[in-house]
Design a protein around this motif. Structure first.
Motif, PDB file in Angstrom:
ATOM      1  N   GLU A 107       0.665  -1.491   0.236  1.00 48.97           N
ATOM      2  CA  GLU A 107      -0.282  -0.092   0.098  1.00 48.97           C
ATOM      3  C   GLU A 107       1.026   1.237   0.239  1.00 48.97           C
ATOM      4  O   GLU A 107       0.675   2.204  -0.326  1.00 48.97           O
ATOM      5  N   ALA A 108       2.346   1.185   0.482  1.00 46.83           N
ATOM      6  CA  ALA A 108       2.661   2.714   0.972  1.00 46.83           C
ATOM      7  C   ALA A 108       2.906   2.841  -0.406  1.00 46.83           C
ATOM      8  O   ALA A 108       3.503   3.397  -1.214  1.00 46.83           O
ATOM      9  N   CYS A 109       3.754   1.866  -1.206  1.00 46.22           N
ATOM     10  CA  CYS A 109       4.084   1.668  -3.014  1.00 46.22           C
ATOM     11  C   CYS A 109       3.547   2.488  -3.545  1.00 46.22           C
ATOM     12  O   CYS A 109       3.273   3.095  -4.803  1.00 46.22           O
ATOM     13  N   LEU A 110       2.271   1.429  -3.329  1.00 49.47           N
ATOM     14  CA  LEU A 110       0.978   2.353  -4.148  1.00 49.47           C
ATOM     15  C   LEU A 110       0.810   4.014  -4.294  1.00 49.47           C
ATOM     16  O   LEU A 110       0.527   4.493  -5.178  1.00 49.47           O
ATOM     17  N   ARG A 111       0.604   4.240  -2.888  1.00 48.38           N
ATOM     18  CA  ARG A 111       0.612   5.798  -2.467  1.00 48.38           C
ATOM     19  C   ARG A 111       1.705   6.040  -3.073  1.00 48.38           C
ATOM     20  O   ARG A 111       1.622   7.642  -3.698  1.00 48.38           O
ATOM     21  N   ALA A 112       3.058   6.032  -3.213  1.00 48.14           N
ATOM     22  CA  ALA A 112       4.211   6.469  -3.704  1.00 48.14           C
ATOM     23  C   ALA A 112       4.058   6.875  -4.690  1.00 48.14           C
ATOM     24  O   ALA A 112       5.105   7.826  -5.777  1.00 48.14           O
ATOM     25  N   ALA A 113       3.525   5.677  -5.755  1.00 46.55           N
ATOM     26  CA  ALA A 113       3.419   5.802  -7.599  1.00 46.55           C
ATOM     27  C   ALA A 113       2.362   6.709  -7.779  1.00 46.55           C
ATOM     28  O   ALA A 113       2.757   7.571  -8.368  1.00 46.55           O
ATOM     29  N   LEU A 114       0.813   7.392  -6.598  1.00 46.10           N
ATOM     30  CA  LEU A 114       0.421   7.762  -7.308  1.00 46.10           C
ATOM     31  C   LEU A 114       0.840   9.205  -6.877  1.00 46.10           C
ATOM     32  O   LEU A 114      -0.295  10.655  -6.999  1.00 46.10           O
TER      33      LEU A 114
END
Length: 373
Positions: free
Chosen positions: A331-338
């Motif tokens: 989830e942290a990776c997803l938020r960083a990607a966005l």
């Protein structure tokens, strides 16, 4: 002129995937435009209607599909009815089938070996006959499948970047291509008095390192850039509005002694003048990086180019079997990607999402929150 330029001439302002015109990326939700939420998928045995319904439930609005899947019965019709954009993934220099048929096509490393590591097998990027075939294949894909975009993959020189961790010594990265064709073309380009093509690869590499290393790096990147330009031109001859996405190695400009251009031959600034999206494959857990690294790659590209950046992230563990890639880290990776200035996110891959309902729910929740804001 890029597709962006053509559309600007036609309509004045072009908005797609969260960026405006060709002036550079902006936060994905600016002007009310939703981010691109994509998923990579290569094959499936599921009924297509249910597949598209599941994508819609998760917030996926773009699918990056193999040629075989995109050409399957009903795929494009359902995509159009559901409002799902389709990018066809088009691998270029990864060519195991062609290499099996024509061993002379192999790219050659500086130590004289075939450009192969594990499953990664690369063709020489200078061979005009191979390049022409690939360009015509791209043209036919656009003509036959009418996709929203062409997603150009393996458009680089050989390197198994998936296994290059933070502590890798840049000097150990493979350098290609030292086949006679590349050496002859390079020698002609720089006006070398020596016949480089007559040397074995290690001797040619020593001569180039001592006499023309900067010219060699430029030659490598030009070989890749011109291929992108020719593929994009062929695609846009068929469909002037087609979007071009380029898969890039997830290295920042200075990583591994500027290996993005020095080794992979990807000149992001040049590629950004051709593409509508640059898509770094930010598989952070695979590469032993923290989630915030994903945003640092996006920001590095955005500052170096005027092109929208569309990061791809991994969903499941790969190359680190037995280790835990936790849901919270995903989830942290997803938020960083966005995070701005990202134009969205692409998930690698759909099979991994299907296999993990918890991560599917994280995607649905995070994407819903992001779009609503």
């Amino acid at each position: 002129m890029t597709a962006c330029g053509l559309l600007r001439l036609a309509v004045g302002v072009f908005v797609v995937g969260g960026w405006i015109g060709c002036g550079g990326p902006t936060p994905a939700t600016e002007e009310g435009e939703p981010p691109v939420i994509g998923v990579k998928i290569y094959e499936t045995d599921r009924a297509l209607p249910g597949l598209f319904e599941e994508w819609a439930r998760l917030g996926v609005n773009t699918v990056f599909a193999s040629t075989s899947l995109a050409s399957s019965d009903g795929f494009r019709d359902i995509a159009e009815r559901s409002g799902t954009e389709v990018f066809v993934i088009f691998p270029v220099f990864f060519a195991p089938e062609e290499l099996a048929e024509d061993p002379d096509l192999w790219a050659v490393t500086a130590d004289g070996q075939r450009a192969k590591e594990d499953w990664v097998e690369f063709a020489c990027p200078s061979r005009s006959d191979f390049r022409t075939r690939r360009i015509e294949e791209a043209r036919e894909i656009v003509r036959e499948l009418h996709p929203t975009g062409l997603s150009i993959d393996f458009i680089r020189h050989f390197v198994f970047w998936e296994m290059v961790g933070p502590g890798r010594d840049p000097r150990t990265l493979p350098d290609t291509c030292y086949c006679p064709d590349c050496l002859a073309e390079f020698a002609t380009r720089i006006g070398a008095e020596i016949d480089l093509s007559a040397l074995v690869a290690p001797d040619a590499a020593v001569w180039i390192a001592a006499n023309a290393v900067d010219e060699w790096v430029r030659f490598k990147s030009d070989t890749i850039t011109t291929m992108v330009e020719e593929i994009a031109a062929a695609a846009r001859e068929v469909d002037p509005e087609i979007l071009i996405n380029i898969h890039t190695v997830p290295w920042r400009a200075d990583d591994y002694d500027a290996a993005l251009t020095r080794i992979a031959g990807q000149d992001r600034a040049a590629l950004g003048t051709v593409a509508d999206y640059l898509s770094p494959m930010c598989y952070s857990f695979m590469l032993h990086r923290r989630p915030e690294w994903v945003a640092s790659v996006v920001d590095d590209i955005a500052q170096d180019t005027g092109c929208a950046v569309l990061p791809s992230i991994q969903v499941a563990t790969a190359y680190r079997e037995g280790e835990v890639f936790g849901a919270a880290e995903f989830e942290a990776c997803l938020r960083a990607a966005l995070a701005p200035p990202s134009a969205g996110v692409v998930f690698w891959s759909w099979d991994h999402i299907v296999a993990d309902p918890e991560r599917a729910e994280i995607i649905r929740r995070v994407i819903s929150d992001n779009v609503e804001r």
